[in-house]
Design a protein around this motif. Structure first.
Motif, mmCIF file in Angstrom:
data_model
loop_
_atom_site.group_PDB
_atom_site.id
_atom_site.type_symbol
_atom_site.label_atom_id
_atom_site.label_comp_id
_atom_site.label_asym_id
_atom_site.label_seq_id
_atom_site.Cartn_x
_atom_site.Cartn_y
_atom_site.Cartn_z
ATOM 1 N N SER A 86 3.978 7.544 2.224
ATOM 2 C CA SER A 86 4.061 6.482 3.214
ATOM 3 C C SER A 86 3.789 5.166 2.504
ATOM 4 O O SER A 86 2.874 5.081 1.676
ATOM 5 C CB SER A 86 3.058 6.704 4.340
ATOM 6 O OG SER A 86 3.061 5.603 5.231
ATOM 7 N N SER A 131 -3.245 2.026 10.134
ATOM 8 C CA SER A 131 -3.171 0.754 9.428
ATOM 9 C C SER A 131 -3.912 -0.295 10.246
ATOM 10 O O SER A 131 -4.286 -0.061 11.403
ATOM 11 C CB SER A 131 -1.716 0.333 9.226
ATOM 12 O OG SER A 131 -1.657 -0.888 8.503
ATOM 13 N N SER A 162 3.675 0.746 2.981
ATOM 14 C CA SER A 162 3.715 -0.425 3.852
ATOM 15 C C SER A 162 4.605 -1.495 3.227
ATOM 16 O O SER A 162 4.536 -1.762 2.026
ATOM 17 C CB SER A 162 2.309 -0.979 4.082
ATOM 18 O OG SER A 162 1.718 -1.424 2.883
ATOM 19 N N MET A 187 6.286 0.304 8.404
ATOM 20 C CA MET A 187 5.739 1.389 7.609
ATOM 21 C C MET A 187 6.874 2.357 7.303
ATOM 22 O O MET A 187 7.642 2.719 8.193
ATOM 23 C CB MET A 187 4.615 2.091 8.385
ATOM 24 C CG MET A 187 3.928 3.227 7.628
ATOM 25 S SD MET A 187 4.732 4.839 7.858
ATOM 26 C CE MET A 187 4.428 5.173 9.588
ATOM 27 N N LEU A 243 -3.044 1.451 4.399
ATOM 28 C CA LEU A 243 -2.645 2.694 5.054
ATOM 29 C C LEU A 243 -3.682 3.776 4.774
ATOM 30 O O LEU A 243 -4.206 3.878 3.667
ATOM 31 C CB LEU A 243 -1.276 3.160 4.552
ATOM 32 C CG LEU A 243 -0.081 2.240 4.809
ATOM 33 C CD1 LEU A 243 1.172 2.833 4.182
ATOM 34 C CD2 LEU A 243 0.126 2.001 6.292
ATOM 35 N N ILE A 249 -1.124 8.480 10.566
ATOM 36 C CA ILE A 249 -1.239 7.329 9.669
ATOM 37 C C ILE A 249 -1.891 6.177 10.427
ATOM 38 O O ILE A 249 -1.530 5.893 11.576
ATOM 39 C CB ILE A 249 0.130 6.900 9.127
ATOM 40 C CG1 ILE A 249 0.751 8.037 8.293
ATOM 41 C CG2 ILE A 249 0.015 5.640 8.271
ATOM 42 C CD1 ILE A 249 2.162 7.755 7.818
ATOM 43 N N ASN A 263 0.819 -1.198 0.000
ATOM 44 C CA ASN A 263 0.000 0.000 0.000
ATOM 45 C C ASN A 263 0.863 1.263 0.000
ATOM 46 O O ASN A 263 1.955 1.281 0.592
ATOM 47 C CB ASN A 263 -0.911 -0.027 1.215
ATOM 48 C CG ASN A 263 -2.181 0.778 1.020
ATOM 49 O OD1 ASN A 263 -2.680 1.403 1.929
ATOM 50 N ND2 ASN A 263 -2.709 0.770 -0.183
ATOM 51 N N TRP A 289 -1.642 -3.053 6.677
ATOM 52 C CA TRP A 289 -2.482 -2.993 5.469
ATOM 53 C C TRP A 289 -3.906 -2.657 5.860
ATOM 54 O O TRP A 289 -4.428 -3.249 6.778
ATOM 55 C CB TRP A 289 -2.447 -4.351 4.785
ATOM 56 C CG TRP A 289 -3.358 -4.435 3.612
ATOM 57 C CD1 TRP A 289 -4.676 -4.809 3.630
ATOM 58 C CD2 TRP A 289 -3.063 -4.123 2.267
ATOM 59 N NE1 TRP A 289 -5.208 -4.753 2.390
ATOM 60 C CE2 TRP A 289 -4.231 -4.333 1.526
ATOM 61 C CE3 TRP A 289 -1.923 -3.663 1.612
ATOM 62 C CZ2 TRP A 289 -4.285 -4.101 0.151
ATOM 63 C CZ3 TRP A 289 -1.989 -3.451 0.251
ATOM 64 C CH2 TRP A 289 -3.150 -3.685 -0.467
#
Length: 469
Positions: A109, A158, A111, A116, A143, A156, A94, A141
């Motif tokens: 950003s 996730s 993943s 990250m 993001l 951020i 991502n 997973w």
């Protein structure tokens, strides 16, 4: 009276030729055509922003097989340059963009397995070395970027479906982030969307469930934010079977956040709207809109600039559910072409004021290609006469003389150019438009593809492709 809307998508598979800086694309309107690809470039997920601050939208991709991240600078006409690659961690997936350090430059950003990554943009199309943040999961997973603690700094989010967790990294405003903050979920979280569903001023998360057998899932969940990057109470919302994607938004303009859900029942896809009550509860949908059966994502975007957002559904097909003034949706409009889409991004890639789309189209594990779909509602050339050895999209044409019907029956002087796929003009001619009709005379051209450009009343219309057979 509810007004129906028209959509038109122009498909442009991206032609990326090694060693050529500015590469133009082949164009097919409501159809699909062959693409070329770059060796060692197999994009998996994609996002878009202006990474070099030139006013044109660029692309950023993760490349799963080569463990890299790429930047492709946009030319402003729906075409892109060659990718510039940056090393990432193992199996990047991502990718999202925001300005994490408030310097006016787009950052990324990404993943990767176990972490990250954050890449700060330099503002000239290049990226600084990545910074790595761990969350304890195998692969964060997906993001999502949003402000969870109301400090006007992007954070951020996730999920970790194996360990029933949400992970939040709080932004510090300088491009760095806190260590991951974990919050337990009652179900295994899959796809995430963020909005304030109970109107308390804090962002909440709606997530779909990832616990097979999926066909037996009849619910999705909302977990409420505490305003600190953590989450508290959680509710399960009854739904039609197998809700796979959820998307928050105020669909009916009542200042209460709703949830748009893509569900799959017996290999049939449906879009349903769960209208919110403003307290974190929702009403069961009265209408389930038929959709495609194999989907990689949905977005809620105003595709034709009428201030009524539409639902874009992308998977093996690309379709749009046109939004109506009463918060309902018209029947799906499908664009021709069969794809195996892994990811897509929506932005204005040719600077015409209308949102376009770029998708990553999967062929096999080592071959994924980019396809550009231009929103052709404003191309300026509406229809073509039927004439035989030239194809011009969207309509099949015959013969070397082409009659083009311009908008609104206008009169005036026209200059048209025929260029090769690298943008070099081969023919430049002037003609006139009478009652909105112009005639283009083509000399003998070698078999192949050419770009038609028309300069009419000071406006340049491009992205019309001729195929000489």
């Amino acid at each position: 009276m509810i007004r129906k809307k028209k959509f038109c998508l122009l498909f442009i598979p991206v032609i990326l030729l090694p060693g050529i800086k500015n590469v133009l694309s082949q164009s097919i309107c409501l159809g699909f055509f062959n693409e070329s690809s770059i060796s060692n470039f197999s994009p998996e997920h994609i996002t878009s922003a202006d990474f070099n601050n030139d006013g044109n939208v660029d692309l950023a991709t993760t490349n799963y097989t080569s463990n890299t991240v790429s930047i492709l600078l946009g030319n402003g006409d729906g075409t892109f340059g060659l990718p510039v690659n940056y090393v990432s961690g193992l199996n990047p997936s991502n990718i999202v963009t925001s300005d994490f350090n408030a310097d006016g430059n787009a950052d990324l950003s990404v993943s990767v397995e176990g972490a990250m990554l954050v890449y700060l943009g330099n503002g000239n199309g290049t990226l600084a070395d990545s910074m790595k943040y761990y969350d304890g999961s195998l692969n964060p997973w997906p993001l999502t970027v949003v402000d969870f603690n109301n400090d006007s700094i992007p954070d951020i989010l996730s999920s970790d479906y194996d360990f029933y967790h949400l992970w939040t990294w709080l932004g510090n405003g300088d491009g760095s982030f806190s260590q991951a903050i974990g919050s337990w979920t009652n179900e295994s979280p899959c796809w995430l969307s963020v909005a304030d569903f109970n109107n308390d001023g804090f962002n909440d998360v709606v997530y779909t469930h990832n616990l097979p057998p999926w066909e037996t899932i009849h619910s999705f969940s909302v977990i409420f934010g505490n305003g600190s990057g953590t989450f508290g109470n959680e509710v399960k919302v009854d739904s039609i079977p197998w809700p796979y994607y959820g998307l928050g938004g105020d669909v009916n303009n009542d200042n209460k956040m709703d949830v748009i859900v893509y569900s799959r029942i017996n290999n049939n896809g449906y879009i349903s709207i769960y209208y919110g009550n403003g307290d974190g509860t929702f009403n069961l949908p009265s209408t389930n809109y038929p959709s495609q059966s194999d989907v990689c994502g949905i977005k809620w975007v105003d595709m034709n600039n009428d201030s009524m957002p539409d639902i874009v559904v992308v998977g093996t097909q690309v379709s749009v559910l046109p939004g109506m003034s009463d918060g309902t949706f018209d029947s799906s409009v499908f664009a021709n072409g069969i794809f195996d889409t892994r990811s897509f991004t929506i932005n204005d890639f040719n600077n015409d004021g209308f949102p376009d789309m770029v998708i990553t189209n999967y062929y096999n594990f080592d071959s994924t290609k980019l396809v550009v779909l231009l929103n052709c509602g404003t191309t300026g050339i509406e229809s073509y006469s039927d004439e035989s050895s030239v194809l011009i999209y969207p309509i099949l044409l015959m013969g070397n003389d082409i009659t083009v019907n311009m908008n609104d029956g206008q009169n005036g002087s026209v200059t048209y150019m025929v260029a090769d796929l690298l943008g070099e003009n081969l023919i430049t001619q002037s003609t006139s438009v009478a009652n909105g009709v112009m005639k283009i005379d083509l000399p003998d051209l070698v078999k192949g593809f050419y770009i038609l450009k028309v300069n009419f009343c000071g406006q340049l219309y491009t992205s019309k492709i001729l195929k000489v057979r």
